[in-house]
Design a protein around this motif. Structure first.
Motif, short mmCIF file in Angstrom:
data_model
loop_
_atom_site.label_atom_id
_atom_site.label_comp_id
_atom_site.label_asym_id
_atom_site.label_seq_id
_atom_site.Cartn_x
_atom_site.Cartn_y
_atom_site.Cartn_z
N LEU A 1 0.84 -1.21 0.00
CA LEU A 1 0.00 0.00 0.00
C LEU A 1 0.87 1.25 0.00
CD1 LEU A 1 -2.81 -1.14 2.46
CD2 LEU A 1 -3.02 -0.77 -0.01
N ASP A 2 1.99 1.21 0.69
CA ASP A 2 2.94 2.33 0.62
C ASP A 2 3.48 2.51 -0.80
OD1 ASP A 2 2.72 3.07 3.22
OD2 ASP A 2 4.70 2.37 3.86
N ALA B 1 0.95 4.09 -2.98
CA ALA B 1 0.70 5.49 -2.66
C ALA B 1 1.84 6.40 -3.10
CB ALA B 1 0.47 5.64 -1.15
N ALA B 2 3.08 5.91 -3.05
CA ALA B 2 4.23 6.79 -3.26
C ALA B 2 4.98 6.54 -4.56
CB ALA B 2 5.20 6.67 -2.09
N LEU B 3 4.99 5.30 -5.05
CA LEU B 3 5.86 4.97 -6.17
C LEU B 3 5.12 4.47 -7.39
CD1 LEU B 3 8.68 3.10 -4.19
CD2 LEU B 3 8.73 5.46 -5.03
N ARG B 4 4.18 3.54 -7.18
CA ARG B 4 3.55 2.90 -8.34
C ARG B 4 2.04 2.81 -8.15
NH1 ARG B 4 5.47 -2.60 -10.32
NH2 ARG B 4 3.96 -1.98 -11.91
N PRO B 5 1.34 3.90 -8.42
CA PRO B 5 -0.12 3.84 -8.27
C PRO B 5 -0.77 2.87 -9.23
CG PRO B 5 0.59 5.92 -9.27
CD PRO B 5 1.82 5.24 -8.77
N GLY B 6 -0.05 2.49 -10.30
CA GLY B 6 -0.61 1.55 -11.26
C GLY B 6 -0.46 0.10 -10.89
N LEU B 7 0.24 -0.20 -9.80
CA LEU B 7 0.37 -1.59 -9.34
C LEU B 7 -0.97 -2.07 -8.80
CD1 LEU B 7 2.28 -4.02 -8.71
CD2 LEU B 7 2.61 -2.98 -6.45
N ARG B 8 -1.46 -3.18 -9.35
CA ARG B 8 -2.76 -3.71 -8.90
C ARG B 8 -2.54 -4.64 -7.71
NH1 ARG B 8 -3.35 -0.06 -12.90
NH2 ARG B 8 -5.52 -0.01 -13.65
N ALA C 1 -11.45 -4.56 2.65
CA ALA C 1 -11.84 -3.53 1.67
C ALA C 1 -11.49 -2.14 2.18
CB ALA C 1 -13.33 -3.64 1.37
N ARG C 2 -11.73 -1.90 3.47
CA ARG C 2 -11.37 -0.59 4.05
C ARG C 2 -9.86 -0.41 4.03
NH1 ARG C 2 -15.37 -2.15 7.73
NH2 ARG C 2 -13.77 -2.85 9.22
N LEU C 3 -9.12 -1.46 4.39
CA LEU C 3 -7.66 -1.37 4.43
C LEU C 3 -7.10 -1.02 3.06
CD1 LEU C 3 -5.15 -1.86 6.31
CD2 LEU C 3 -5.05 -4.14 5.30
N LEU C 4 -7.70 -1.58 2.01
CA LEU C 4 -7.22 -1.35 0.64
C LEU C 4 -7.80 -0.07 0.03
CD1 LEU C 4 -7.24 -4.96 -0.88
CD2 LEU C 4 -5.45 -3.78 0.38
N GLY C 5 -8.30 0.81 0.88
CA GLY C 5 -8.74 2.12 0.39
C GLY C 5 -10.12 2.10 -0.23
N GLY C 6 -11.05 1.36 0.35
CA GLY C 6 -12.40 1.30 -0.20
C GLY C 6 -12.49 0.42 -1.42
N ALA C 7 -11.74 -0.68 -1.42
CA ALA C 7 -11.73 -1.57 -2.58
C ALA C 7 -13.06 -2.29 -2.71
CB ALA C 7 -10.60 -2.60 -2.43
N ASP D 1 8.67 2.64 14.26
CA ASP D 1 7.62 2.34 15.23
C ASP D 1 6.34 1.84 14.57
OD1 ASP D 1 6.74 4.64 14.05
OD2 ASP D 1 6.62 5.82 15.89
N ALA D 2 6.39 1.61 13.25
CA ALA D 2 5.27 1.06 12.48
C ALA D 2 4.01 1.91 12.59
CB ALA D 2 4.97 -0.38 12.94
N SER D 3 4.17 3.17 12.94
CA SER D 3 2.99 4.03 13.15
C SER D 3 2.30 4.41 11.85
CB SER D 3 3.40 5.29 13.92
OG SER D 3 4.40 6.01 13.20
N SER D 4 3.02 4.38 10.74
CA SER D 4 2.44 4.81 9.46
C SER D 4 2.01 3.63 8.60
CB SER D 4 3.45 5.67 8.69
OG SER D 4 3.80 6.82 9.42
N LEU D 5 2.25 2.41 9.05
CA LEU D 5 1.90 1.25 8.24
C LEU D 5 0.41 0.97 8.31
CD1 LEU D 5 4.80 -1.24 9.06
CD2 LEU D 5 4.57 0.28 7.08
N ALA D 6 -0.18 0.66 7.17
CA ALA D 6 -1.60 0.33 7.10
C ALA D 6 -1.77 -1.13 7.49
CB ALA D 6 -2.13 0.58 5.69
N LEU D 7 -2.18 -1.36 8.73
CA LEU D 7 -2.33 -2.71 9.27
C LEU D 7 -3.75 -2.89 9.78
CD1 LEU D 7 0.99 -2.71 11.31
CD2 LEU D 7 0.56 -4.14 9.30
N LEU D 8 -4.30 -4.09 9.57
CA LEU D 8 -5.63 -4.36 10.12
C LEU D 8 -5.63 -4.28 11.64
CD1 LEU D 8 -7.15 -7.28 8.01
CD2 LEU D 8 -8.04 -4.97 8.26
N ASP D 9 -4.55 -4.73 12.26
CA ASP D 9 -4.40 -4.67 13.72
C ASP D 9 -3.04 -4.09 14.04
OD1 ASP D 9 -6.78 -6.38 14.92
OD2 ASP D 9 -6.05 -7.44 13.15
#
Length: 828
Positions: free
Chosen positions: A152-153, A156-163, A177-183, A390-398
Motif C-alpha cells: 500500500l505504501d 501510494a508513493a511509487l507505483r499507483p498503477g500496481l494492482r 476492503a477498508r484497508l485497501l482504500g475502499g476496494a 515504530d510502524a505508526s504509518s503502516l496500514a495494518l488491520l491490527d
C-alpha cells in the motif's frame, strides 16, 4: 495444451469480468477483495486469467501470487502449470526460500510472503510486476500483513498503477476492503458440491489443552471418529490435528487398519510425502492426517470426508524471558469452515466435527492475527528497514501490541541492527537480507568470524528449523546426525546450509572452514543467537541469565555441564522452569563473551530475609558469578535497601511507643476533620513519604535494628504544617487532654487509623459536675464516657447538656444505690 474442460469447471470463472472491472475498469482504484469458497479456483484460475494466459490476444501481465506456506506455493504452481499443460518453470514458476523454478517466459510467479517481503526490501517498486495477489489473507500471517502494508505504501508513493488483490475463502471482507482504500468486494459462487456436517461429540468432557499437551482421550476420540467416518462414508479421509506430535499419535492409533494408508502432511513433511498426498488416491483408501497447512490452497484429490479435531496451534511469547512457544487453542469458526470445505472440492462430502454443536457459540469468528501473539523482532526489523521504526504509518488491520513491539526494538538495538531513533543500521539491513530471524542472522554473521562460515551456516540451519526430537538434545550430536540423515529434515537442512553459505559469500563474511572444534562451535553460535538463554548449573538444574530456571531431560548428558547455551526451550503453562529441548555445553568465557552486555559488577545492597544484605557481586544477568559480603556498603545503597524493607514489611519495623501512637492519632483526627494542610498519616501515605519524615534517622541507619531505635514521635512532628504556621495551633486544635472543674487534666483518647470518630473523654461522673456543655476539639464534640466511682462505664453521651436534663436521673438512681457514701445532687 491448455486443459479447457478443467478450467471451465472452476466456478470462479463467473467472477472474472467483475474482477477485471474492479482492477482495470474506468475509474477503478486498482485494488479489490475476492471472496470465493474453497475449490472455486481463486488460487489457480484467477492468476492465469490476470496474466493473460488463457485467451489469445489478452494483455500480457506479470502476476505475483503470495502464499503463506511453502507447501501451498509448490502446490499452486504445479496445479496452474498442469492447467496450462506445461511443466513448472515455464509460464508458471515459484520461489521459496532456497529454491527457485522460473524461466524467461514466466508470467505467474508464486512465492511465500516471506520471499515477497525480501523482494520489496530490495526493490520497492517491484519492477516488472503488474499484479500482486495476496492469497489466503484470512490466515493473518504476520509476513502477509506486513507485505500488504508495504504494498500500500508502494502504491501510494511509487507505483499507483500496481494492482493489488486480496483473496480468501473466509475472511473479514469489509475490513480488508477498508484497508485497501475502499476496494470493491468481488464474490464468486462456490463449488456446487454440498458438504454435510456431522457432529460427533465425545461421551465425556476432556481435560482442556495446556500448552502443547492434548488429553490423550481426545486423540483417541478423534481416531474413533475417523474409523466411524471410514465405515459410514466412501472416499479418502482428511483429518485435521493441531501439531506434528498429534499426527504421529493418531497415526499410531490407526496403525494396523486393513487396506488403509495413513499419511501425515505438515509444513516440514518430506517432499515425497507431500507429493504422495497431492497425487491422488491409489488402490487403497487413504487417511491423510494434516495440520493447518491443508486448510487453504491445497486440494487433496480423492478426499470426500473431513474429520476436524477442533484444535489449532498459535504462537505465544514470554517477552520478559525471551521464550517463544506454541500453545493449543480451540479452532475458530473460519478455520472450521475452511477445513469442512476440503470435503466438497470434487464431489459431495461430509465433515465430522469432534465436538458438540452447542459449543460453537464459544468459538471465535476468526483466528487471532499473528501480529497480536507472535515475536515481533523480525517485523520490527522489516519496519525499520522500510523507514518506519515504530510502524505508526503502516496500514495494518491490527496494530502491533506496544509491549511486544518495544521488546522487539530492544532486541534489535542490542544486536546493533538499529541505531538512533530506531533506524536500521547497515548491519540491520544486512541482517534483514539474510531471510532469518535477526537473532539467527547475528549468529550467522558473527559466528562465521568466530567458528568459520561452514560451521556457522550448519548450526544456524539447525537453529532455524527445530530438528526432530529423535536426533537428541545435544546440538553437536544433532549436527552429526543431520549430516548423515537421509530423511526429509536432513534434505531441507542441507539445502538451507547451502543457502546460508551463499548469503555469507554475498556479504563477504564467509570465513571458510572451521576455526574451532565442532562441539565448541555449537555453544558459540547458540550463545550468539540467544545470549539471554546462557545458563549456569545450579542445584540439579540451570538458571538462565534472563532469570528463568531451565531443566534438561532427566537422562540428558547436558545435566553434567557447568554452563549451557540453550537453543530451544519451552515453558509449559504453570511450570516453574523451562524445559531444555536443544542446547550445547559451553565454558564461562564463552558465556561471558556472548552475554557481555548483561555483565555487571559492583555493590548490591538489598533488603532480604528481613534485614539489609550487602554484597559485592559480579553477575551475568540473573546469574551470580562471584560475590563476597561487604562490611561498609555505600550509605545511599543502604538507605535504599531500608526503604525497600519498609515498603515490603511495613511500619511495624519502627518502635511505636504509646506517645507516638497518640500523636499519630491526633494528626489523623485533624486530617479527617480539617483536611489540608494537615498531613495524611495512613500507612500508605507514611510509607510513600518515608524519605521525608524519617530523615536524618534513615541516613544514619545501617540495619533493621537501627529502625527500631528511631524516635517515631519526633519524626512524625516533621509532617506538621510548619511552613503555613498552622503547626503552632496543633496543641490547641488536638490537645492531649482537657482540664475539668476539679483542676485535674484528663487525657483524650483519639481513635487510631483516622476513622473520623471523635476523641473520647473518660471521667468519673463527679468530675464532670458543673460542666454544662460538651468539650469540643477542633470544633467537634468529644464523646464523653461517664464512669462510676469504681471506674466502670455508667453512660456515654456527646451532649452533656441533654444528659444532665434527661439521662442523669436514671444514672443517679442507680449510682446512689451502689455508692451511697458519695454525693449525688439532683442538679449537679
Amino acid at each position: 495444451m491448455i486443459r479447457t474442460a478443467a478450467l471451465d469447471a472452476l466456478p470462479v470463472r463467473t467472477a472474472l469480468p467483475a474482477l477485471a472491472t474492479a482492477l482495470y475498469g474506468d475509474g477503478a482504484g486498482g485494488t479489490a477483495v475476492l471472496t470465493a469458497p474453497p475449490g472455486s479456483g481463486k488460487t489457480t484460475l484467477v492468476p492465469l486469467a490476470l496474466a493473460g494466459l488463457l485467451v489469445d490476444g489478452a494483455p500480457e501481465r506479470r502476476v505475483l501470487v503470495a502464499e503463506p506456506r511453502r507447501i501451498a506455493v509448490r502446490a499452486a504452481a504445479r496445479r496452474m502449470a498442469w492447467l496450462l499443460g506445461e511443466e513448472v518453470g515455464e509460464h508458471v514458476g515459484f520461489r521459496v526460500r532456497g529454491e527457485r523454478r522460473t524461466g524467461p517466459r514466466t508470467r505467474v510467479e508464486v512465492v511465500t510472503t516471506g520471499v515477497l517481503l525480501q523482494r520489496l526490501q530490495r526493490d520497492q517498486e517491484l519492477a516488472g510486476v503488474d499484479v500482486v495477489i495476496l492469497d489466503e489473507c484470512h490466515e493473518r500471517h504476520l509476513d502477509a500483513d506486513t507485505a500488504t502494508a508495504f504494498l500500500l505504501d508502494v502504491r501510494a508513493a511509487l507505483r499507483p498503477g500496481l494492482r493489488l488483490l486480496a483473496a480468501s475463502a473466509t475472511t473479514d471482507a469489509e475490513g480488508w476492503a477498508r484497508l485497501l482504500g475502499g476496494a470493491p468486494v468481488v464474490g464468486a459462487e462456490g463449488v456446487s458440491f454440498p458438504v454435510e456436517t456431522v457432529w460427533a461429540p465425545p461421551r465425556r468432557p476432556f481435560r482442556p489443552p495446556l500448552g502443547l499437551r492434548v488429553d490423550p482421550a481426545q486423540l483417541q476420540h478423534v481416531a474413533t471418529v475417523v474409523r466411524q467416518a471410514l465405515a459410514e462414508r466412501s472416499g479418502d479421509v482428511l483429518c485435521f490435528l493441531p501439531g506434528v506430535g498429534e499426527l504421529a499419535k493418531v497415526a499410531g492409533l490407526l496403525a494396523g487398519e486393513p487396506d488403509l494408508d495413513v499419511l501425515q502432511v505438515h509444513g516440514r513433511a518430506p517432499a515425497e510425502t507431500q507429493d504422495a498426498v497431492l497425487a491422488g488416491p491409489g488402490t487403497r483408501r487413504r487417511v491423510v492426517l494434516a495440520t493447518s497447512v491443508a486448510e487453504s490452497s491445497l486440494t487433496v484429490p480423492g478426499v470426500r470426508v473431513v474429520v476436524d479435531s477442533g484444535l489449532a496451534r498459535e504462537p505465544r511469547v514470554d517477552h520478559a524471558r525471551g521464550l517463544a512457544a506454541l500453545t493449543t487453542v480451540r479452532a475458530s469458526l473460519a478455520a472450521a469452515a475452511q477445513r469442512a470445505g476440503r470435503a466438497g472440492r470434487e464431489a459431495p462430502g461430509t465433515a465430522y466435527r469432534c465436538w458438540d454443536r452447542a459449543e460453537e457459540h464459544r468459538m471465535t469468528a476468526f483466528p487471532a492475527p499473528e501480529i497480536a501473539v507472535a515475536d515481533l523482532t523480525s517485523f520490527a526489523l522489516q519496519a525499520a528497514c522500510w523507514g518506519d521504526p515504530d510502524a505508526s504509518s503502516l496500514a495494518l488491520l491490527d496494530p502491533p501490541p506496544a509491549g511486544a513491539l518495544a521488546a522487539a526494538r530492544s532486541v534489535l538495538a542490542a544486536l546493533g541492527a538499529t541505531g538512533a531513533g530506531g533506524r536500521a543500521t547497515a548491519r540491520g539491513e544486512r541482517l534483514a537480507r539474510l531471510g532469518l530471524h535477526p537473532r539467527l542472522g547475528r549468529a550467522l554473521l558473527d559466528g562465521a568470524a568466530e567458528v568459520g562460515g561452514r560451521l556457522a551456516a550448519e548450526y544456524v540451519a539447525l537453529l532455524s528449523e527445530e530438528p526432530p526430537r529423535a536426533y537428541g538434545d545435544e546440538l553437536a550430536l544433532v549436527l552429526r546426525r543431520a549430516r548423515q540423515g537421509g530423511d526429509g529434515y536432513g534434505g531441507r537442512w542441507r539445502q538451507e546450509v547451502r543457502r546460508l553459505r551463499g548469503a555469507l559469500r554475498q556479504a563477504g563474511a564467509d570465513a571458510g572452514d572451521a576455526l574451532v572444534a565442532e562441539d565448541a562451535a555449537a555453544g558459540v553460535v547458540t550463545a550468539l543467537a540467544h545470549p539471554e538463554r546462557v545458563a549456569r548449573a545450579r542445584g540439579g538444574g540451570f538458571l538462565m541469565v534472563s532469570g528463568t530456571g531451565a531443566e534438561p531431560e532427566r537422562e540428558s548428558r547436558l545435566r553434567e555441564a557447568s554452563w549451557l547455551a540453550v537453543a530451544v526451550a519451552d515453558r509449559p503453562a504453570g511450570a516453574a522452569s523451562a524445559r531444555v529441548r536443544l542446547a550445547a555445553a559451553i565454558d564461562e568465557r564463552t558465556a561471558r563473551e556472548a552475554a557481555a552486555p548483561l555483565f555487571a559488577e559492583g555493590q548490591e545492597v538489598r533488603w532480604a530475609d528481613g534485614d539489609v544484605r550487602a554484597r559485592e557481586v559480579s553477575r551475568l544477568g540473573a546469574v551470580v558469578l562471584r560475590e563476597r559480603n561487604l562490611a561498609r556498603p555505600e550509605p545511599a545503597l543502604v538507605r535504599a535497601a531500608l526503604l525497600e524493607g519498609l515498603a515490603e514489611t511495613g511500619l511495624g519495623l519502627l518502635e511505636w511507643t504509646p506517645g507516638a501512637r497518640g500523636l499519630r492519632a491526633r494528626m489523623a483526627f485533624l486530617r479527617g476533620v480539617l483536611g489540608e494542610p494537615w498531613a495524611d498519616v495512613s500507612d500508605t501515605a507514611l510509607l510513600a513519604r518515608a524519605e521525608e519524615w524519617l530523615e536524618p534517622e534513615l541516613s544514619r541507619a545501617r540495619r533493621r535494628a537501627d529502625l527500631a531505635r528511631v524516635k517515631v514521635a519526633e519524626a512524625l512532628r516533621r509532617l506538621l504544617p510548619w511552613a503555613s504556621g498552622q503547626a503552632g495551633r496543633f496543641a490547641d486544635l488536638a490537645p492531649e487532654s482537657v482540664e475539668l472543674p476539679d483542676g485535674r487534666r484528663v487525657r483524650l483518647a483519639y481513635p487510631e487509623g483516622g476513622s473520623g470518630e471523635p476523641p473520647v473523654l473518660a471521667a468519673r461522673v463527679q468530675q464532670l459536675f458543673g460542666v454544662r456543655e460538651t468539650p469540643r476539639v477542633a470544633g467537634v464534640p468529644v464523646r464523653v464516657h461517664l464512669l462510676s466511682p469504681a471506674g466502670r462505664p455508667a453512660a456515654v453521651t456527646s451532649d452533656l447538656e441533654s444528659f444532665w436534663a434527661d439521662g442523669y436521673r436514671a444514672v443517679r438512681a442507680d449510682l446512689r444505690g451502689r455508692y451511697p457514701k458519695h454525693a449525688w445532687p439532683e442538679r449537679p
